[in-house]
Enzyme design. Sequence first.
Site, mmCIF file in Angstrom:
data_model
loop_
_atom_site.group_PDB
_atom_site.id
_atom_site.type_symbol
_atom_site.label_atom_id
_atom_site.label_comp_id
_atom_site.label_asym_id
_atom_site.label_seq_id
_atom_site.Cartn_x
_atom_site.Cartn_y
_atom_site.Cartn_z
ATOM 1 N NE ARG A 205 -2.372 1.796 3.531
ATOM 2 C CZ ARG A 205 -3.134 2.371 4.471
ATOM 3 N NH1 ARG A 205 -4.448 2.417 4.324
ATOM 4 N NH2 ARG A 205 -2.593 2.870 5.556
ATOM 5 C CD GLU A 304 -6.920 5.981 10.271
ATOM 6 O OE1 GLU A 304 -6.557 4.933 10.828
ATOM 7 O OE2 GLU A 304 -6.583 7.114 10.678
ATOM 8 C CD GLU A 406 -3.645 3.014 8.580
ATOM 9 O OE1 GLU A 406 -3.343 3.279 9.760
ATOM 10 O OE2 GLU A 406 -3.908 3.892 7.734
#
Length: 465
Positions: A205, A304, A406
């Site tokens: 990523r 997020e 994550e």
Amino acid sequence: MRKFTSLLTLALLLTGFAQQLAAQSVAVGKPAEVVITPYKTTMLADGKDEAQIKVVIIDKNGNTILHAGKLIKFTITGDAMISKLSDHQQYSEVGMPNHIVTEGKLHDGILWVTLRSGHQKGSVKFEAKADSLYPGATEIKMIQPGAAHKITTLMYIPKKVQDKIMGADISFLPELEAKGLKFSDKGVQKDALEILKDHGFNYIRLRIFNNPARDSGYSPNKGFCDLEHTRQMAKRVKAAGMKLLLDFHYSDYWADPQQQYKPAGWRGQDFNTIKHAVYTYTVDVLQQLKSQGTLPDMVQVGNEINHGMIWPEGEINNLDSLAELINMGVQGVKAVDPSTPVMLHVALGGQNLEARFFMDQMLERNVPFDVIGLSYYPKWHGTLDDLKENMTDLATRYKRQVMVAEYTQLKTEVNDIAFNLPDGKSLGTFIWEPLNTWEQIFDKAGKSNGYIDLYDGIAKKYITK
């Protein structure tokens, strides 16, 4: 002889038990920090919505101190109040309406706080302090959603990702190499990508910022994680035979639930112009990557984003506008390659109620996406049981695959949860910045450590079996 052996065995067991207790007593150090875990950080400003907050005390190594009985003092700034503590004492508002202070004691190392919303939308800051300890704090968004307006009447059929993913976010790699750091595994120097692949990693990523080189950007003057650095890293990822997830922050700086700064180049623009900018920027980045043969295999539209993105237009309190901005990013992805899966990434590893709220709001507005991605850091996102319950519920409830986008701690446990979801919805994980942060799998000299060997077993179990 049997009796002697039994006694000897018992003695050894007792000795081992004593050593284990001694090790545990050594492992837990002095109280250092108050940690709070909010189980919702978005609340309805209706005077009735409630959120549970867990308060514990940890030592400098992150171990929870179960015997901690310290007095905790709470400060709340904003329109909310504590309605209950875990000892079931009821608390009423104290002091001025926008400055509420109360206190309570931990019992068996934990204090549960129930926070009740007021009627004003905006941000509420919740802080927990104890004498001589580092305080804990969180920000909670009070919102008034209103009726959902669909961005389209077209029904979207989510795409299924065929891969099982054991990935790593290594966006720091060019910065580390620029400082002269070289990586090695078992004494053999290699490219960090090659080492990761040797241990079963199959996906990388990369985060990308709009203009990180500006003075208040992520990488002033140097521009790490801009388009050019991303192009070079994408070539390395593909050359290593690995796949690529591209993470658009839509900001010049870090984007997360506490900050979603609008790119400087988009400031002062009206909403329609910003929507168009999201689309054209997304298309431009992906088209340049496609032109060099390194089109991402998956794309995150925002990072997020459970509190929204591109503030203030895309704040969580402006759900219709947020849905439109996300949709423009998705449409930009699909314009370059309709087959590219899109992830919506929220921080809410163990916060099921809030994760459901966000996904429901996006689906009510017909936002198209394919994958639900979660961040999971135990300090902020709850226990492993919380993670498992949340991922299981999301996988069961929605027609989307679910993954941990994550994490860093509890490596084996997190992967065991992420790869064992119902209905074939398991997709995998991305460890965040394992080259040099938190529980990194390389030391500060670039040498691999014992953590990296865990991934051989994880890969054998879930990726290469």
